[in-house]
Design a protein around this motif. Structure first.
Motif, short mmCIF file in Angstrom:
data_model
loop_
_atom_site.label_atom_id
_atom_site.label_comp_id
_atom_site.label_asym_id
_atom_site.label_seq_id
_atom_site.Cartn_x
_atom_site.Cartn_y
_atom_site.Cartn_z
N LEU A 10 48.72 43.77 36.42
CA LEU A 10 47.96 45.06 36.78
C LEU A 10 48.58 46.13 36.04
O LEU A 10 47.83 47.18 35.67
N TRP A 44 39.93 48.84 40.57
CA TRP A 44 40.98 48.11 41.41
C TRP A 44 40.90 48.58 42.84
O TRP A 44 41.23 47.81 43.64
N ARG A 154 41.40 39.32 36.77
CA ARG A 154 41.98 39.32 38.25
C ARG A 154 42.11 38.12 38.63
O ARG A 154 43.19 37.57 39.16
#
Length: 160
Positions: A10, A44, A154
């Motif tokens: 991330l 996100w 992800r």
């Protein structure tokens, strides 16, 4: 433990977005540079709103202010205002088609760029020129690919 949480990938995505913000482009394409940081933040916020929120957006905005050499707080303010509708309506936006999401992303980035321009105009007497809005269009156009790439990223790195 923080490695298993998906935090390093991330953080890496934030660094990549910041690098893409300042990476040199040919002069012909410079005006069309997508708003990489805004695209990443919107993704996100829609994908993992429980991990990426107002605090993350604020920190990224302040880092963008430093990176772009603007008056401290301009990007942070604009990103926070842009992020609010995405945070508030993430469940609804996630269910839209990619085309509908691209339109919403374009509108959010338009709001962000309008706020940055207005603050720059008030503080630094910036003059509006139409190429300032080209990133709105380029960001909306590439949103479906950004969405699909980041979704795969992800899943691959188990960012939850």
């Amino acid at each position: 433990m923080w490695i298993k949480s998906g935090l390093p990938p991330l953080l890496l995505s934030y660094v990549v977005a910041m690098v893409l913000m300042v990476m040199p482009l040919p002069s012909m394409l410079e005006a069309w540079r997508p708003d990489w940081l805004s695209l990443l933040i919107i993704y996100w916020l829609l994908a993992i709103p429980h991990r990426v929120g107002v605090g993350t957006v604020l920190i990224l905005g302040l880092l963008a202010d430093i990176l772009m050499g603007s008056v401290f707080g301009i990007y942070a303010t604009a990103l926070l205002i842009m992020a609010y509708p995405a945070i508030r309506h993430f469940q609804r936006i996630r269910n839209y088609s990619l085309t509908q999401q691209a339109i919403i992303v374009g509108m959010l980035i338009l709001v962000k760029r309008a706020i940055v321009y207005e603050l720059e105009h008030v503080l630094n007497d910036a003059v509006f020129q139409l190429p300032y809005l080209y990133p709105v269009l380029s960001s909306a156009i590439i949103w479906p690919w950004i969405y699909l790439i980041l979704r795969q990223y992800r899943r691959r790195y188990a960012i939850r």
